[in-house]
Design an enzyme around this catalytic site. Structure first.
Site, PDB file in Angstrom:
ATOM      1  CD  GLN A  89      -3.511  -4.370   6.791  1.00 25.80           C
ATOM      2  OE1 GLN A  89      -3.355  -3.349   6.123  1.00 25.80           O
ATOM      3  NE2 GLN A  89      -4.109  -5.437   6.315  1.00 25.80           N
ATOM      4  CE  LYS A 123      -3.746  -2.419   2.385  1.00 28.07           C
ATOM      5  NZ  LYS A 123      -4.457  -2.650   3.662  1.00 28.07           N
ATOM      6  CG  ASP A 158      -9.433  -0.284   5.209  1.00 32.57           C
ATOM      7  OD1 ASP A 158      -9.000  -0.582   4.073  1.00 32.57           O
ATOM      8  OD2 ASP A 158      -8.823  -0.561   6.257  1.00 32.57           O
TER       9      ASP A 158
END
Length: 338
Positions: free
Chosen positions: A125, A81, A148
């Site tokens: 995460q 990422k 997200d």
């Protein structure tokens, strides 16, 4: 004699047609969709978007990633990422915390990042340690920074067909289908997997109205899961024009379950041991080699949905940066405190 000659000609004619049928061209295997190529296209679009944003006098978008613990897979995902962010011109930072961090300490960190005007996009995460409530953490992130797309506000807006931060993996699947030209209008879709972060959002994107604020695919969608009996699963997959496999079960979808010419999107990421080499390797939820002989389109694992997830995360980060123009600072602070 004439009758015998006629009979022989009929036999030869029948044999000729049988030979033609037997030797007709074999079915062409499925088109393998390269998620890497599509992701590269999207990242090119993101790079141009970032440069336009900066050229108009705005600060370069910034992504903050919080990593708890030392899970090797999580470290690898985050590295992908941050590399992608650098590639498209987004600045980023990775904040690593020990696996014994308390939920309260993690919430305090999220609050600080929510209220930091230099941070546009924020993600924690997953997975987190068992003692930390993931839903509490996801809902603590400001909806306007939630790249997200897991905050309950963003999930609700998605379900109401409104413009919002879409979860990156489901959005990646949607872009694969659209950019490959796979039709969805009025088609039958089978989504194998009911997770709130992947299976459910994919189903929402594919079945909702294409005329709404956040256009959907106008498909007829069936959702199954790991407890759906295999014979029932086969009944659904055999009539599906599109199969999205996201149950986390290796080789769940096999060639005998697929309608000829169907599009098969494999979201599964499973680490298995190769019986020949004894080495660990990644496989999806689909028996790739078998299914590709029946399908019209298929995504590989790795190299299919994975790269698209990262690319859509970059798109969400840019959207988060632009949210500054849509949401006054007071509203962002209120969202962060909610």
């Amino acid at each position: 004699m004439a009758a015998l000659r006629t009979f022989r000609k009929l036999c030869q004619h029948a044999q000729h047609h049988a030979y033609k049928l037997h030797t007709s061209a074999p079915r062409v295997a499925a088109v393998v969709i390269s998620g890497k190529k599509l992701a590269w296209q999207i990242q090119e679009e993101a790079r141009a978007d970032v440069e336009d944003w900066v050229l108009t006098g705005h600060r370069r978008p910034h992504l903050s990633v919080v990593l708890v613990g030392d899970n090797p897979a999580s470290h690898s995902y985050i590295l992908n990422k941050t590399r992608a962010a650098a590639d498209v011109g987004i600045s980023s930072e990775t904040i690593v915390k020990c696996s014994d961090i308390s939920e309260e300490e993690l919430l305090d960190l999220i609050y600080k990042l929510n209220t930091d005007h230099r941070v546009d996009g924020l993600l924690v995460q997953l997975p987190l340690p068992d003692y930390i409530n993931e839903r509490t953490i996801c809902n603590a992130i400001s909806p306007t920074k939630d790249v997200d797309g897991f905050h309950v506000v963003n999930v609700g807006r998605m379900c109401l067909d409104q413009s919002t931060m879409l979860p990156a993996t489901p959005w990646g699947v949607w872009e694969i289908i659209k950019r490959t030209g796979i039709p969805t209008f009025g088609k039958n879709v089978l989504v194998a997997g009911r997770s709130k972060n992947v299976g459910m959002p994919i189903a929402m994107l594919l079945h909702t109205d294409g005329r709404h604020e956040r256009p959907g695919g106008d498909a007829t969608v069936t959702i199954t899961h790991r407890y759906t009996p295999k014979d029932q699963l086969r009944q659904h997959t055999k009539i599906a024009d599109i199969v999205v496999a996201a149950a986390g079960i290796p080789n769940l979808i096999t060639a005998d379950m697929i309608k000829e010419g169907a599009a098969v999107i494999d979201v599964g990421i499973n680490r298995v041991t190769d019986p020949v080499s004894g080495k660990s390797r990644l496989v999806g939820d689909v028996d790739f080699e078998g299914v590709r002989q029946m399908a019209g389109f298929i995504t590989p694992v790795p190299g299919g949905v994975g790269p698209m997830t990262v690319a859509m995360l970059m798109k969400n980060t840019i959207k988060a940066a632009k949210n500054v123009l849509l949401f006054p600072a007071e509203r962002i602070r209120m969202a962060a405190a909610s």
